[in-house]
Design a protein around this motif. Structure first.
Motif: not given
Length: 393
Positions: A21-25, A144-149, A220-227
């Protein structure tokens, strides 16, 4: 599945959520308490390292007192308590503490299910049951993806964490009520995890396990969001969609690998083939890192699909375990899997920081992708020397 297994699987759904979930958080935490990508990489790494360190006492507890008390108590204290600490965080240090507690809470839940499967079901269906459990559990990745947003928009990140804390406590209580322990093995033979480590036949399998989950967890757990944010200027909603697609690919991979164990006569071929495909896909992600968000999404999904061989690796190693060391055996594998992932996850922040010093985001992420790919290639080379375990017993 009886009610006890259902609640253990639900706890594993939460475990999958907490590790991803940290990737989206990340954007919300960065804006509110100043937690940057390197801080979150360290926090994520701590989750995996603490999770891994707990596997030794968890294995002992599974063999000695059973999965019911082991899973329910730790998940209540660590999962519920850690989420509460996260909800009250005011600095990156508090996030680290919370993730370490959550790692403690999540450490027994999957292995408790696997222990019951290994002790109560035929060896022929172990990989299938384990794969189904992983597949269902990966719903946590989807959550932890779209629903978390959406949850972050509705409740804010603190309110979301309080809801997660309450859900974790409820699941832990239900597990304590409904999980039934298998009968203990009656034997005068004693043993420890050191007996397993003295078995050379397990060494190549352990090395493969150590890096198998690294690219999936790291991306998936972290770097996809910042990338996606830094390279393509993606919105939070777009990041949620891409992580959702990758999560669905991981679910599909878990459901595919389990049945393959019954259809293909070589576990070694399944694991080695799948992970070599993963190496190739990461290589393509390196080459086309700045090409387009659509191509990157396809390649990230392929990483998630190919990287789900976890259950077959465990089934392979399990053929060599003495019965009285089943709990210690599955948790030893989990120690290597989560420990290797935690180490690489922690180092990945340093790799990114070094590569990002004036070189631009695309080159920085190419360095990061190559780091993950080389780790996986190392595991494949070591695993090529393993003894196949399909028909050992």
């Amino acid at each position: 599945m009886n009610a006890g297994i259902v609640f253990l699987v639900l706890a594993y759904v939460m475990s999958q959520f907490y590790r991803a979930f940290l990737a989206v958080m990340a954007p919300a935490l960065g804006a509110d308490i100043g937690a940057g990508p390197e801080d979150l990489a360290f926090a994520s790494g701590m989750w995996f390292l603490v999770f891994a360190a707990m596997q030794i006492p968890v294995g002992e507890a599974l063999d000695r007192i059973g999965p019911r008390r082991t899973a329910s108590v730790l998940f209540a204290l660590g999962g519920g308590g850690g989420a509460a600490v996260f909800a009250m965080a005011t600095s990156p240090v508090h996030i680290n503490i919370a993730m370490m507690l959550i790692g403690v809470g999540c450490s027994p839940v999957l292995m408790a299910s696997y222990y019951i499967f290994a002790r109560s079901y035929s060896p022929a269906v172990f990989a299938t049951l384990a794969g189904v459990t992983l597949g269902i559990g990966t719903i946590g990745n989807i959550g932890s993806a779209l629903p978390l947003t959406f949850a972050l928009d509705w409740f804010g990140w603190r309110g979301t964490m309080w809801v997660l804390s309450a859900a974790s406590l409820f699941i832990a209580v239900m597990a304590a009520v409904w999980v039934r322990d298998p009968a203990q093995v009656q034997t005068s033979v004693k043993g420890t995890v050191l007996d397993l480590l003295r078995m050379p036949v397990l060494w190549p399998i352990l090395l493969m396990m150590m890096v198998n989950y690294v690219p999936v967890a790291g991306l998936r757990g972290l770097w996809v969001g910042p990338y996606l944010d830094e390279v393509f200027s993606a919105s939070a909603e777009t990041i949620g969609v891409v992580t959702l697609i990758m999560s669905f690919a991981m679910v599909a991979g878990n459901f595919l690998y389990g049945p393959m164990d019954r259809l293909i006569p070589s576990r070694k071929a399944i694991v080695l083939g799948g992970n070599l495909i993963g190496v190739a896909v990461i290589g393509m992600l390196f080459v086309f890192a700045g090409h387009s968000i659509v191509l990157s999404t396809v390649l990230l999904a392929a990483v998630g699909l190919s990287g789900a061989s976890f259950v077959v690796i465990i089934a392979h190693a399990k053929t060599f375990f003495p019965d009285h060391l089943t709990g210690r055996g599955v948790t030893l594998l989990n120690l290597f899997g989560m420990g290797g992932t935690g180490l690489v996850q922690s180092v990945s922040g340093k790799v990114y920081a070094i590569a990002d010093s004036g070189s631009g985001p695309v080159l920085a992420y190419q360095w990061l992708f190559s780091f993950f790919g080389l780790c996986l290639l190392f595991g494949c080379v070591a695993y090529a020397f393993s003894k196949d375990g399909k028909n050992i017993r």
